[in-house]
Design a protein around this motif. Structure first.
Motif, PDB file in Angstrom:
ATOM      1  N   GLY A  92     -23.985 -28.077  26.822  1.00  0.00           N
ATOM      2  CA  GLY A  92     -22.748 -28.100  26.054  1.00  0.00           C
ATOM      3  C   GLY A  92     -22.862 -28.808  24.713  1.00  0.00           C
ATOM      4  N   ASP A  93     -23.933 -29.526  24.493  1.00  0.00           N
ATOM      5  CA  ASP A  93     -24.180 -30.175  23.212  1.00  0.00           C
ATOM      6  C   ASP A  93     -25.260 -29.399  22.464  1.00  0.00           C
ATOM      7  N   PHE A  94     -25.416 -29.720  21.182  1.00  0.00           N
ATOM      8  CA  PHE A  94     -26.430 -29.045  20.373  1.00  0.00           C
ATOM      9  C   PHE A  94     -27.382 -30.050  19.756  1.00  0.00           C
ATOM     10  N   GLN A 131     -21.372 -25.342  14.837  1.00  0.00           N
ATOM     11  CA  GLN A 131     -21.676 -26.193  15.984  1.00  0.00           C
ATOM     12  C   GLN A 131     -21.800 -27.642  15.522  1.00  0.00           C
ATOM     13  N   GLN A 132     -21.229 -28.549  16.297  1.00  0.00           N
ATOM     14  CA  GLN A 132     -21.411 -29.965  16.025  1.00  0.00           C
ATOM     15  C   GLN A 132     -22.771 -30.365  16.604  1.00  0.00           C
ATOM     16  N   ILE A 133     -23.573 -31.051  15.809  1.00  0.00           N
ATOM     17  CA  ILE A 133     -24.922 -31.432  16.222  1.00  0.00           C
ATOM     18  C   ILE A 133     -24.895 -32.857  16.776  1.00  0.00           C
ATOM     19  N   LYS A 134     -25.358 -33.004  18.027  1.00  0.00           N
ATOM     20  CA  LYS A 134     -25.380 -34.325  18.666  1.00  0.00           C
ATOM     21  C   LYS A 134     -26.726 -35.030  18.500  1.00  0.00           C
ATOM     22  N   TYR A 135     -27.823 -34.257  18.540  1.00  0.00           N
ATOM     23  CA  TYR A 135     -29.153 -34.843  18.471  1.00  0.00           C
ATOM     24  C   TYR A 135     -29.975 -34.203  17.360  1.00  0.00           C
ATOM     25  N   VAL A 136     -30.768 -35.028  16.687  1.00  0.00           N
ATOM     26  CA  VAL A 136     -31.777 -34.545  15.752  1.00  0.00           C
ATOM     27  C   VAL A 136     -33.118 -34.989  16.330  1.00  0.00           C
ATOM     28  N   TRP A 137     -34.023 -34.015  16.497  1.00  0.00           N
ATOM     29  CA  TRP A 137     -35.338 -34.299  17.058  1.00  0.00           C
ATOM     30  C   TRP A 137     -36.412 -34.038  16.013  1.00  0.00           C
ATOM     31  N   LEU A 174     -48.195 -34.473  21.014  1.00  0.00           N
ATOM     32  CA  LEU A 174     -47.013 -34.436  20.167  1.00  0.00           C
ATOM     33  C   LEU A 174     -46.035 -35.487  20.679  1.00  0.00           C
ATOM     34  N   LEU A 175     -45.547 -36.301  19.775  1.00  0.00           N
ATOM     35  CA  LEU A 175     -44.535 -37.294  20.119  1.00  0.00           C
ATOM     36  C   LEU A 175     -43.177 -36.741  19.752  1.00  0.00           C
ATOM     37  N   LYS A 176     -42.206 -36.925  20.630  1.00  0.00           N
ATOM     38  CA  LYS A 176     -40.856 -36.445  20.368  1.00  0.00           C
ATOM     39  C   LYS A 176     -39.954 -37.638  20.049  1.00  0.00           C
ATOM     40  N   PHE A 177     -39.350 -37.574  18.876  1.00  0.00           N
ATOM     41  CA  PHE A 177     -38.438 -38.614  18.418  1.00  0.00           C
ATOM     42  C   PHE A 177     -37.025 -38.054  18.393  1.00  0.00           C
ATOM     43  N   GLU A 178     -36.037 -38.908  18.672  1.00  0.00           N
ATOM     44  CA  GLU A 178     -34.649 -38.460  18.753  1.00  0.00           C
ATOM     45  C   GLU A 178     -33.749 -39.420  17.982  1.00  0.00           C
ATOM     46  N   LEU A 179     -32.789 -38.806  17.295  1.00  0.00           N
ATOM     47  CA  LEU A 179     -31.713 -39.552  16.645  1.00  0.00           C
ATOM     48  C   LEU A 179     -30.411 -38.993  17.190  1.00  0.00           C
ATOM     49  N   LYS A 180     -29.605 -39.849  17.788  1.00  0.00           N
ATOM     50  CA  LYS A 180     -28.315 -39.429  18.337  1.00  0.00           C
ATOM     51  C   LYS A 180     -27.266 -39.619  17.256  1.00  0.00           C
ATOM     52  N   LEU A 181     -26.527 -38.542  16.907  1.00  0.00           N
ATOM     53  CA  LEU A 181     -25.559 -38.589  15.819  1.00  0.00           C
ATOM     54  C   LEU A 181     -24.186 -39.078  16.263  1.00  0.00           C
ATOM     55  N   TYR A 182     -23.841 -38.885  17.513  1.00  0.00           N
ATOM     56  CA  TYR A 182     -22.564 -39.390  18.032  1.00  0.00           C
ATOM     57  C   TYR A 182     -22.662 -39.652  19.513  1.00  0.00           C
TER      58      TYR A 182
END
Length: 182
Positions: A92-94, A131-137, A174-182
Motif C-alpha cells: 500500500g506504500d510506494f 503516488q505519495q512516496i514513502k521510501y527512497v532507496w 550491493l548495499l541497500k540504503f533507505e530514507l523514510k520520507l514520512y
C-alpha cells in the motif's frame, strides 16, 4: 512526449535530458571512472547515448521512472544525471530506487548531495505519478565509498546487503540504503 519537471537548488538545475545532451551523455557513460561501480557497459557510440535518452523519455511516458540532467545553474553546463530507476509498491506504500552519476570533473564539489537533496525534496512534496512516496532507496556497490558517504549525509540508513546480480563484473555485494520520507 510530456516534458519532465525541473528542480532548482542553490547552484543547480535538474532538468529534462534532450538530444543536445547526447555528446555529454556519451562522454559520461564511456568514462571508466564513472562506470567502475555501475551496471552498464561503456558506450562506444553516440547512438548509444541517444538511445539512453530516448529510453529515459519512454520510462517517463510509461510512468516507470525518469532521469534528469544535472546542470550548473550559472552556465547550464551538464555535470551528470539523477533520477528514479524504478517504483515499487510495498503493502500500500510506494518506494523509489534512485540512481545517479556525476562526471569526474565535478566530483568533490558537493553537487551530487545538492542534486539529490532537491530530488528527494521534490519526491516528498510532489510524489510521483499521483503516488505519495514513502521510501527512497539507493543500491550501492560495497566498495563505492563515495556514494555511500553521499547517502549517509542525506540521512539514508543501511538496511540490507545482497549478492551482486547485475551485469557489473564486480564480485562485491550491493548495499541497500533507505530514507523514510514520512
Amino acid at each position: 512526449m510530456e516534458y519532465l519537471f525541473s528542480i532548482e537548488t542553490d547552484r543547480l538545475v535538474l532538468s529534462d535530458l534532450t538530444e543536445d545532451d547526447k555528446n555529454f551523455v556519451f562522454e559520461l557513460f564511456s568514462n571508466s571512472s564513472v562506470l567502475e561501480f555501475y551496471d552498464l557497459k561503456a558506450f562506444t557510440s553516440l547512438e548509444e547515448a541517444q538511445a539512453l535518452i530516448e529510453k529515459m523519455h519512454k520510462k517517463w511516458d510509461e510512468q516507470l521512472g525518469f532521469r534528469l540532467a544535472i546542470r550548473h545553474k550559472q552556465d547550464r553546463t551538464m555535470l551528470g544525471t539523477c533520477g528514479v530507476n524504478t517504483i515499487k509498491s510495498i503493502g500500500g506504500d510506494f518506494a523509489v530506487v534512485i540512481g545517479y552519476e556525476l562526471h569526474p570533473h565535478a566530483w568533490g564539489e558537493g553537487y551530487m548531495q545538492e542534486a539529490l537533496t532537491g530530488l528527494i525534496h521534490y519526491l516528498k512534496q510532489e510524489g510521483l505519478f499521483q503516488q505519495q512516496i514513502k521510501y527512497v532507496w539507493a543500491e550501492i556497490f560495497e566498495p563505492n565509498i563515495r556514494s555511500q558517504q553521499v547517502v549517509h549525509k542525506l540521512g539514508f540508513e543501511l538496511v540490507g546487503k545482497t549478492a551482486n546480480h547485475t551485469a557489473n563484473n564486480l564480485s562485491a555485494s550491493l548495499l541497500k540504503f533507505e530514507l523514510k520520507l514520512y
